[in-house]
Structure formats: C-alpha cells, structure tokens
Enzyme design. Structure first.
Site, PDB file in Angstrom:
ATOM      1  N   ASP A 209      51.731  38.386  27.607  1.00 18.82           N
ATOM      2  CA  ASP A 209      52.769  38.567  28.610  1.00 18.82           C
ATOM      3  C   ASP A 209      53.278  37.215  29.138  1.00 18.82           C
ATOM      4  OD1 ASP A 209      54.016  40.688  30.352  1.00 18.82           O
ATOM      5  OD2 ASP A 209      53.103  39.487  31.940  1.00 18.82           O
ATOM      6  N   GLU A 273      55.312  37.262  24.257  1.00 21.19           N
ATOM      7  CA  GLU A 273      56.545  37.625  24.945  1.00 21.19           C
ATOM      8  C   GLU A 273      57.060  36.329  25.559  1.00 21.19           C
ATOM      9  OE1 GLU A 273      58.319  40.184  28.668  1.00 21.19           O
ATOM     10  OE2 GLU A 273      56.588  38.889  28.879  1.00 21.19           O
TER      11      GLU A 273
END
Ligand code: GLC
Length: 553
Positions: A209, A273
């Site tokens: 993330d 990401e």
C-alpha cells in the site's frame, strides 16, 4: 472440481490473474453484517471455477475501520470480527489445495492510531524513542499553534494533528492513520518481521500500500509545497525531489524486502501501489525490488483506441526495460467501477456524478456494460498480470446513490462532504437473487445493496449463456489455454492515431480485436473463440472485443 497441484514455479505471478477480495464486502458467513475470512474460504470453489490464479485480500487485520481496514492496529493478527489466525491458515491451505495463491495487503506508510506503538508515542514525551517511530514535530507560528508545514491529507484537511502536549503528528491520510518514520531502524525491522510472519504461514505474495510515500525528506525546515497534492500520475517531479512522494531512498527499503521475499521457496511475489508516472513506477518493480507495480494509466484512460494503445505500449516497454512484468487494472476498491465509468461521457467529473446520486449526467448503462466487457477481454488478452476486483465478473455498477447517512469512507467527512468517497464500489456482493442481503449474509450488510443487485447476483448469472460471469469464466480458461510470452505484436490497420481498432497478436498466434469506432468493422479472419458481445454477419460491432485463432497465415 479435483484439487489442483499448486504452481511452485518462481515466476507464477508474471502473467497471473489476481482476484481482489475486499473481505468486509465479499461474504459474511456469521451474519454480523461484515464479510469474514471463513466467508472467503467458503467461496473458494467459486473462485476456482472462475479460473483465477491468486486472491489478493485487502486488509483483514484488527482495525477500527477508520479507513476500511487500511488503518491497521496489529499487522500480525486477524480482526476478531473477521475471524482468527486459525481460520486464516485454513483459508490458505484450502486455497492452495485448489491451486489458488494468496496475496495479502501490507500497509507500511502508516499504522492506525490504536496501534500499540502510537499509543506508546502518545504516552511518551517529545523527543522520546517512541515518538521517533512516527513523525512528531513542534508546530509553527510564535506559539506553535499552527501545523509544522502546509502538507495536506489525501483525504482532505491538514496532514497534521496536534496532541495535548502541543506537538503535531503527520498523517497523509486520515488522522487515525499516523505516518511511520521509515528512517527509524525499528520500523524497518518490524516490517521485515511482518513479511516473514505471513510468508511463514504460506502466503505467496504481498500488495504494498502507498509504496511511493515511505521515504520522506523530513529535514528541517520542512519544505512547504503549496498546500495541494500533485497529481501523482502527471505532476510529480521526475527526479525524486518531492519531499513526500517517490523519493529515490524508498528503493533501499524494497531492496531489503526483496532479500526476505527471496529467502522463501518459491520466492514471495510483491506488487507496489505507487501512484507515479510510468517511467518512475517501474523502478519499484525491478527484480531486486518488488517485481510488479500497478499500472493505473490503463485504468484512467478514456475510451479511445489511440490512448489505450499509448498506455499499453508505454506500460509494456517500461516493464520490459526494468525486467518487470506488466500489470493491468480496470477496477479496485478505490475507484468508480469501470462499468459505470464507461457509461458516462468522456471527461465526466466522477465526484460530481456521485454527488448527484448517479443521475447527472444520466449513465448509459447498456453502453457501460458493453464497454466494460470489451475492456475486460482487451485486458485479459494483454501479456502481464490482470487484477480483477470482486464483483466486476458480475458486471456490477458503482452504487452511486448511497445516502449520505450510510457513507463510511473518511473522505466524505474529511472533505467537509465535498467528495463522496469510495463506498459505492465497496457495497457487499450479491450472491443470490433474493434474500435479506442477496446471499451476502445476515440481515444488515454494512452498506446497503440496491434492489437491482439480485438480478446481477452470481446465482442469476450462473450457467446463463452470455452472462458477464460466464464471459469471465470462459475468458480466464481460454487465456490460460491460448497462452503466450510477455511480448505483444500489433496488427496494424493504419497509423495508431487514426485507427479505432486495437488489434493485437500474442506470441502463440491468437489475436484480440477491440472495436472502439462508432460503426461496425469487418471481422478479421480467424476462428472466433470468444466475443464480449454479439457479432454481426462477418462484422465486429462497436464496443466489442473478439478473440480469434488464426486458421492460416
Ligand atoms: C491505498 C489504499 C486505499 C487507502 C490508502 C491509505 O491507496 O488502496 O484504500 O485508503 O492507501 O492506506
């Protein structure tokens, strides 16, 4: 279905189809309104039949759900409302028995404010080692009553919150998500521990993330940047000079991670990401770092053959140059579902559309579904990995008319109700035509489902020729059978800017043709193996993709 032998090859992920499960919205087996781990295990036969190679689980860790689970209290446990570590182990074992890999989400930029470390930091004085795991600073202005810098939270408002002793802490997202200090050795080691913890439990890979934000320039004085966020896909500096995003030092962190991931057999995969431009994004995906990074340019591309082609070529050549494999995404838990995006005129302000309850402009639902199906077959024809978000195989639209009082995304409150947020793509899945929550489980799902969900349920589409679910099943099966290496060849009808066709050939000889024109085009030669919609007499209608096997060359 018989058990499948798990793929033990080191590079299984390079062309995998990965299905994203947002656990709280997938299947609620205990009926408390939140999806759970046992619910995912129960639906593994469905995922096996769909034909996916791996599932990626969005966070299922203990969390107050201030940001849907991306506010993690404890990185090495399961939220008791979602299950237990024992149930997680059962999920992994059962997935592996069915030949499905398991990828978990790791959230290294910030913990939650309930994490033991943050609680300790709050209870400790300024300058203490406990505070050094986070980013605490004195305020600015004569009495320190103003934030230390003008940095803004992605979710709206300042990225700083003051604590009772007067210091401020940094949070690039919600205030319940304090940013970690990655210059702190203990922070680095703890994440290596977490990578080992899940790898030891048999997890096959990690989704990382906000990978581009870990390394920050926190030298004094902090650099103001004008109080806005750059549009990361177009405006971030290309030399790594932004104080918060995409700094060169971040790569040292992932090189350390890779050593841990490679100490397993097979090596654990990872995907970043990183909302940065293509040329910088692939740096995260180098073989000595994470291996893959999500490509979001394909997702945000307008419905235009020329633009898709630019994005596809750019992503493939950048990935190849870095030794990475390309990735493709059309939907995920952060964006308006692609069926709805494609139902709206080009350039629609999606937030304004959500605020209108999905009525202004009026979506053309039929066109949206037609294009979504065509885009899916295009994506699945491309070399590299495809990431499929739960429910897109049912052709689910965005639920744009959620009432303000049910919204849970922190974006809604933090922007002063100016941005509606991401709840509309997170509405619990419909499994059955009828029932209190269309088979999701329980009477009161955590977000309400619209009445039309029953007709889109898995039950309503199962075995129905032409349904979106059957299209995905057929496409995933054929993609595996037809194969191809990581190269792609365009079959040109003319200069890319003038053509409305995306006609590509894979190394094993099969072809995919998408018609983005307003009118039918002649169907190229070959045996039709799959089409996203009805074909004409020797013609390929607009917004349609067809897969062909060449009968002769
Ligand atoms: C990522 C996640 C998103 C989350 C944010 C903060 O962008 O995909 O859902 O809100 O990180 O963790």
């Amino acid at each position: 279905m018989p058990p499948t032998t798990p793929d033990r090859s080191a590079d299984w992920w390079r062309q995998a189809v990965v299905y994203q499960v947002y656990p709280r919205s997938f299947r609620d087996l205990d009926g408390d309104g939140l999806g759970d781990i046992a619910g995912v295990t129960e639906r593994l036969p469905y995922l096996q039949r769909l034909g996916v190679d791996a599932v990626w689980l969005s966070p299922f860790y203990p969390s107050a759900l201030a940001d849907g689970g991306y506010d993690v209290d404890d990185y090495r446990d399961v939220d008791p409302r979602l299950g237990t570590l024992g149930q997680f182990d059962e999920l992994v074992a059962e997935a592996h028995r069915r030949g499905i890999k398991v990828i978990v989400d790791i959230v290294p930029n910030h913990t939650s404010d309930r994490h033991a470390w943050f609680q300790e930091a709050l209870a400790s004085p300024p300058g203490s080692p406990a505070r050094d795991r986070y980013v605490f600073r004195d305020g600015s202005g004569p009495d320190g009553s103003r934030p230390p810098s003008d940095w803004m939270s992605h979710f709206g408002g300042p990225a700083w919150t003051q604590v009772p002793d007067g210091q401020w802490y940094l949070h690039l997202f919600a205030r319940e998500q304090p940013d970690l200090n990655w210059a702190n050795q203990e922070v680095r080691e703890d994440f290596l521990h977490t990578l080992r913890f899940w790898s030891d439990r048999g997890v096959d890979g990690f989704r990382v993330d906000v990978a581009h934000a870990l390394a920050k320039d926190l030298s004094e004085p902090l650099r103001n940047y004008g109080g806005t966020h750059p549009d990361a896909l177009t405006e971030l500096p290309l030399d790594g000079s932004h104080p918060l995003f995409d700094r060169d030092e971040v790569h040292e962190i992932f090189r350390e991670w890779r050593k841990v991931l490679d100490s397993y057999d097979p090596p654990r995969s990872a995907v970043a990401e990183a909302w940065v431009t293509t040329s910088r994004r692939v740096l995260y995906a180098r073989p000595d770092e994470l291996g893959q990074a999500f490509n979001f340019e394909f997702l945000v591309s307008p419905w235009s053959a020329a633009q898709f082609r630019v994005e596809i070529d750019g992503a493939l050549s950048a990935a190849a140059a870095a030794g990475a494999s390309a990735t493709w995404v059309l939907s995920n838990h952060d964006v308006v579902r692609h069926r709805s995006r494609y139902a709206l005129p080009a350039g629609t302000d999606l937030n304004a559309w959500l605020l209108s309850g999905g009525t202004a402009p009026e979506p053309d639902d039929e066109a949206g579904l037609r294009r979504a199906r065509a885009a899916t077959l295009l994506m699945l024809a491309l070399p590299g990995s495809a990431y499929v978000y739960q429910g897109e195989e049912l052709g689910l639209p965005e639920v744009a008319d959620l009432a303000p009082e049910v919204l849970q995304d922190p974006i809604w409150a933090r922007t002063g109700q100016v941005e509606k947020g991401r709840d509309g793509c997170r509405v619990p899945l419909p499994w059955t035509r009828t029932g209190a929550s269309f088979g999701f489980g329980g009477e009161h799902p955590w977000l309400p489902q619209p009445a039309g969900f029953g007709e889109l349920s898995a039950e309503a589409q199962d075995g129905v020729a032409g349904s979106t679910l059957e299209l995905y099943r057929a496409a995933l099966r054929l993609r595996r059978e037809l194969g191809g290496d990581e190269s792609l060849q365009w079959v040109d009808a003319g200069p890319p800017a003038l053509t409305h066709l995306l006609h590509l050939r894979r190394s094993t000889g099969w072809e995919s043709v998408t018609n983005l024109a307003d009118a039918d085009v002649a169907l190229p030669a070959g045996e039709v193996v799959l089409a996203s919609g009805p074909l004409g007499e020797g013609t390929l209608p607009p917004d349609t993709t067809v897969w062909l096997r060449r009968t002769s060359d």
